[in-house]
Enzyme design. Structure first.
Site, PDB file in Angstrom:
ATOM      1  N   LYS A  13      30.388   6.604 -33.683  1.00 56.30           N
ATOM      2  CA  LYS A  13      31.228   5.413 -33.498  1.00 56.30           C
ATOM      3  C   LYS A  13      31.789   4.925 -34.828  1.00 56.30           C
ATOM      4  O   LYS A  13      32.970   4.645 -34.945  1.00 56.30           O
ATOM      5  CB  LYS A  13      30.426   4.251 -32.878  1.00 56.30           C
ATOM      6  CG  LYS A  13      29.795   4.540 -31.542  1.00 56.30           C
ATOM      7  CD  LYS A  13      29.006   3.335 -31.031  1.00 56.30           C
ATOM      8  CE  LYS A  13      27.832   2.944 -31.904  1.00 56.30           C
ATOM      9  NZ  LYS A  13      26.762   3.960 -31.985  1.00 56.30           N
ATOM     10  N   ARG A  88      26.714  -4.718 -27.242  1.00 60.05           N
ATOM     11  CA  ARG A  88      25.615  -3.781 -27.016  1.00 60.05           C
ATOM     12  C   ARG A  88      24.762  -4.176 -25.827  1.00 60.05           C
ATOM     13  O   ARG A  88      23.807  -3.476 -25.505  1.00 60.05           O
ATOM     14  CB  ARG A  88      24.743  -3.776 -28.266  1.00 60.05           C
ATOM     15  CG  ARG A  88      24.695  -2.467 -29.001  1.00 60.05           C
ATOM     16  CD  ARG A  88      23.716  -2.664 -30.143  1.00 60.05           C
ATOM     17  NE  ARG A  88      23.328  -1.467 -30.793  1.00 60.05           N
ATOM     18  CZ  ARG A  88      23.908  -0.987 -31.896  1.00 60.05           C
ATOM     19  NH1 ARG A  88      24.953  -1.572 -32.418  1.00 60.05           N
ATOM     20  NH2 ARG A  88      23.423   0.085 -32.464  1.00 60.05           N
ATOM     21  N   ARG A 127      21.988  11.724 -41.562  1.00 62.89           N
ATOM     22  CA  ARG A 127      22.931  10.666 -41.986  1.00 62.89           C
ATOM     23  C   ARG A 127      22.488  10.069 -43.319  1.00 62.89           C
ATOM     24  O   ARG A 127      21.320   9.792 -43.534  1.00 62.89           O
ATOM     25  CB  ARG A 127      22.986   9.554 -40.929  1.00 62.89           C
ATOM     26  CG  ARG A 127      23.782   8.343 -41.414  1.00 62.89           C
ATOM     27  CD  ARG A 127      24.338   7.502 -40.316  1.00 62.89           C
ATOM     28  NE  ARG A 127      23.320   6.837 -39.515  1.00 62.89           N
ATOM     29  CZ  ARG A 127      23.633   6.082 -38.439  1.00 62.89           C
ATOM     30  NH1 ARG A 127      24.884   5.900 -38.083  1.00 62.89           N
ATOM     31  NH2 ARG A 127      22.670   5.517 -37.756  1.00 62.89           N
ATOM     32  N   ARG A 160      18.910   5.457 -44.102  1.00 65.61           N
ATOM     33  CA  ARG A 160      18.539   4.157 -43.532  1.00 65.61           C
ATOM     34  C   ARG A 160      17.123   4.216 -42.987  1.00 65.61           C
ATOM     35  O   ARG A 160      16.738   5.191 -42.368  1.00 65.61           O
ATOM     36  CB  ARG A 160      19.503   3.793 -42.394  1.00 65.61           C
ATOM     37  CG  ARG A 160      20.760   3.087 -42.878  1.00 65.61           C
ATOM     38  CD  ARG A 160      21.823   3.026 -41.824  1.00 65.61           C
ATOM     39  NE  ARG A 160      21.339   2.543 -40.525  1.00 65.61           N
ATOM     40  CZ  ARG A 160      22.129   2.393 -39.459  1.00 65.61           C
ATOM     41  NH1 ARG A 160      23.410   2.680 -39.536  1.00 65.61           N
ATOM     42  NH2 ARG A 160      21.642   1.959 -38.332  1.00 65.61           N
ATOM     43  N   ARG A 171      15.404   3.611 -30.632  1.00 62.41           N
ATOM     44  CA  ARG A 171      16.786   3.134 -30.521  1.00 62.41           C
ATOM     45  C   ARG A 171      17.486   3.818 -29.352  1.00 62.41           C
ATOM     46  O   ARG A 171      18.297   3.192 -28.669  1.00 62.41           O
ATOM     47  CB  ARG A 171      17.534   3.376 -31.841  1.00 62.41           C
ATOM     48  CG  ARG A 171      17.025   2.452 -32.930  1.00 62.41           C
ATOM     49  CD  ARG A 171      17.461   2.904 -34.299  1.00 62.41           C
ATOM     50  NE  ARG A 171      18.897   2.810 -34.474  1.00 62.41           N
ATOM     51  CZ  ARG A 171      19.584   3.463 -35.402  1.00 62.41           C
ATOM     52  NH1 ARG A 171      18.948   4.276 -36.224  1.00 62.41           N
ATOM     53  NH2 ARG A 171      20.873   3.306 -35.496  1.00 62.41           N
TER      54      ARG A 171
HETATM   55  P1  ADP Z   1      27.216   5.736 -35.172  1.00 57.44           P
HETATM   56  O1  ADP Z   1      28.092   4.746 -35.859  1.00 57.44           O
HETATM   57  O2  ADP Z   1      27.613   5.987 -33.743  1.00 57.44           O
HETATM   58  O3  ADP Z   1      25.765   5.414 -35.301  1.00 57.44           O
HETATM   59  P2  ADP Z   1      27.976   7.566 -37.349  1.00 57.44           P
HETATM   60  O4  ADP Z   1      29.465   7.529 -37.326  1.00 57.44           O
HETATM   61  O5  ADP Z   1      27.269   6.858 -38.427  1.00 57.44           O
HETATM   62  O6  ADP Z   1      27.410   7.145 -35.879  1.00 57.44           O
HETATM   63  O7  ADP Z   1      27.543   9.115 -37.342  1.00 57.44           O
HETATM   64  C1  ADP Z   1      26.159   9.495 -37.343  1.00 57.44           C
HETATM   65  C2  ADP Z   1      25.974  10.712 -38.267  1.00 57.44           C
HETATM   66  O8  ADP Z   1      26.624  11.853 -37.674  1.00 57.44           O
HETATM   67  C3  ADP Z   1      26.613  10.541 -39.633  1.00 57.44           C
HETATM   68  O9  ADP Z   1      25.802  11.207 -40.569  1.00 57.44           O
HETATM   69  C4  ADP Z   1      27.981  11.194 -39.506  1.00 57.44           C
HETATM   70  O10 ADP Z   1      28.460  11.700 -40.746  1.00 57.44           O
HETATM   71  C5  ADP Z   1      27.698  12.324 -38.511  1.00 57.44           C
HETATM   72  N1  ADP Z   1      28.813  12.606 -37.604  1.00 57.44           N
HETATM   73  C6  ADP Z   1      29.733  11.730 -37.080  1.00 57.44           C
HETATM   74  N2  ADP Z   1      30.603  12.365 -36.250  1.00 57.44           N
HETATM   75  C7  ADP Z   1      30.218  13.662 -36.219  1.00 57.44           C
HETATM   76  C8  ADP Z   1      30.714  14.834 -35.530  1.00 57.44           C
HETATM   77  N3  ADP Z   1      31.770  14.763 -34.697  1.00 57.44           N
HETATM   78  N4  ADP Z   1      30.065  15.999 -35.745  1.00 57.44           N
HETATM   79  C9  ADP Z   1      28.974  16.055 -36.577  1.00 57.44           C
HETATM   80  N5  ADP Z   1      28.463  15.007 -37.239  1.00 57.44           N
HETATM   81  C10 ADP Z   1      29.071  13.813 -37.072  1.00 57.44           C
HETATM   82  P1  ADP Z   2      24.178   2.729 -35.177  1.00 58.25           P
HETATM   83  O1  ADP Z   2      25.580   2.725 -35.745  1.00 58.25           O
HETATM   84  O2  ADP Z   2      23.396   3.864 -35.685  1.00 58.25           O
HETATM   85  O3  ADP Z   2      24.160   2.628 -33.689  1.00 58.25           O
HETATM   86  P2  ADP Z   2      24.098   0.029 -36.085  1.00 58.25           P
HETATM   87  O4  ADP Z   2      24.373   0.025 -37.528  1.00 58.25           O
HETATM   88  O5  ADP Z   2      25.214  -0.253 -35.156  1.00 58.25           O
HETATM   89  O6  ADP Z   2      23.464   1.441 -35.731  1.00 58.25           O
HETATM   90  O7  ADP Z   2      22.920  -0.960 -35.738  1.00 58.25           O
HETATM   91  C1  ADP Z   2      21.711  -0.978 -36.462  1.00 58.25           C
HETATM   92  C2  ADP Z   2      20.795  -2.042 -35.872  1.00 58.25           C
HETATM   93  O8  ADP Z   2      21.412  -3.340 -36.009  1.00 58.25           O
HETATM   94  C3  ADP Z   2      20.523  -1.905 -34.372  1.00 58.25           C
HETATM   95  O9  ADP Z   2      19.464  -1.002 -34.094  1.00 58.25           O
HETATM   96  C4  ADP Z   2      20.186  -3.356 -34.012  1.00 58.25           C
HETATM   97  O10 ADP Z   2      18.878  -3.694 -34.429  1.00 58.25           O
HETATM   98  C5  ADP Z   2      21.162  -4.148 -34.875  1.00 58.25           C
HETATM   99  N1  ADP Z   2      22.432  -4.428 -34.165  1.00 58.25           N
HETATM  100  C6  ADP Z   2      23.672  -3.994 -34.513  1.00 58.25           C
HETATM  101  N2  ADP Z   2      24.608  -4.453 -33.653  1.00 58.25           N
HETATM  102  C7  ADP Z   2      23.937  -5.190 -32.729  1.00 58.25           C
HETATM  103  C8  ADP Z   2      24.340  -5.922 -31.562  1.00 58.25           C
HETATM  104  N3  ADP Z   2      25.626  -5.969 -31.157  1.00 58.25           N
HETATM  105  N4  ADP Z   2      23.377  -6.562 -30.853  1.00 58.25           N
HETATM  106  C9  ADP Z   2      22.094  -6.526 -31.233  1.00 58.25           C
HETATM  107  N5  ADP Z   2      21.648  -5.853 -32.304  1.00 58.25           N
HETATM  108  C10 ADP Z   2      22.550  -5.184 -33.062  1.00 58.25           C
END
Ligand code: ADP
Ligand code: ADP
Ligand code: ZN
Length: 214
Positions: A13, A88, A127, A160, A171
């Site tokens: 995302k 979320r 990541r 992280r 998660r």
């Molecule tokens: P999210 O915001 O949904 O948690 P991220 O954008 O941070 O996900 O991506 C999670 C991990 O996967 C990061 O290390 C990112 O560089 C990698 N990643 C994102 N998109 C892809 C993809 N299409 N193929 C492989 N790895 C990806």
């Molecule tokens: P990812 O991109 O890997 O899904 P985020 O960076 O979006 O992770 O979120 C990390 C943490 O921050 C979540 O596990 C949660 O604890 C908190 N968080 C982020 N956005 C929200 C939300 N909209 N509502 C509740 N908790 C949130």
């Protein structure tokens, strides 16, 4: 343009939201990034959020909503935004719908980046994040030019705390219980679009651009 990104933690995302924001000149708003920035600055909000984040649990809706509604007041939101990690929960999604409606406004799309659970742990364990500028890397799929250093600002990259495998599994179950229902919520409003998030990140982006420019 107002877009919500849906998908499991690690689905990509944030990666896609950054590309959308750059191409269309709208802000990328990540509640996770805002919580982490608060944590780094040691604010009260950051301290409260940490308790939940460390366990892989969601921060309570009241706290999250206060923060995001405040963010929407910023001038840069005038032409829209791409929301990453918000909403979320169903109550968060309803609050967003209501807030938009109050301004005679509406969302354009909710884009679900679909990645099966099997791929998620591998994505998360590789990541690496830059806590200075928010850039995200993957040690295999999107490696920085110099190992351990951010291409954009040169800062040290970190894993992280909540990307360690134990927390990732928590998660994921929180995602299935509380966030996945949003897919049907947005389907009900005819806003939902899905993309195959297992493809190369540039191909995923192409698919998203097709949706936005259809
Ligand atoms: P999210 O915001 O949904 O948690 P991220 O954008 O941070 O996900 O991506 C999670 C991990 O996967 C990061 O290390 C990112 O560089 C990698 N990643 C994102 N998109 C892809 C993809 N299409 N193929 C492989 N790895 C990806
Ligand atoms: P990812 O991109 O890997 O899904 P985020 O960076 O979006 O992770 O979120 C990390 C943490 O921050 C979540 O596990 C949660 O604890 C908190 N968080 C982020 N956005 C929200 C939300 N909209 N509502 C509740 N908790 C949130
Ligand atoms: Zn950086």
């Amino acid at each position: 343009m107002k877009i919500v990104m849906l998908g499991a933690p690690g689905a990509g995302k944030g990666t896609q939201a950054k590309m959308i924001a750059a191409k269309y000149g709208i802000p990328h708003i990540s509640t996770g990034d805002i919580f982490r920035a608060n944590l780094k600055e040691g604010t009260e909000l950051g301290m409260k959020a940490k308790e939940y984040m460390d366990k892989g649990l969601l921060v309570p809706d009241s706290l999250t909503l206060e923060l995001i509604m405040d963010r929407f007041k910023n001038d840069d939101c005038a032409n829209g935004y791409v929301l990453d990690g918000f909403p979320r929960t169903i109550p968060q999604a309803e609050a967003l719908t209501e807030a938009l409606k109050a301004n005679n406004d509406d969302l354009d799309y909710a884009i679900d980046v679909d990645v099966p659970d099997e791929n998620i742990v591998r994505r998360m364990s590789g990541r690496r994040a830059c806590l200075s500028c928010g850039a995200t890397y993957h040690i295999v799929y999107n490696a920085p030019k110099t190992e351990g250093k951010c291409d954009a600002c040169g800062s040290e990259l970190v894993q992280r705390e909540d990307d360690k495998p134990e927390t990732v599994l928590n998660r994921l179950s929180v995602y299935h219980a509380q966030t996945q229902p949003l897919i049907d919520y947005y389907k009900g409003f005819d806003k939902l679009k899905s993309v195959d998030g297992t493809q190369d990140m540039n191909k995923v982006f192409e698919d998203i651009v097709k949706i936005l420019e259809n």
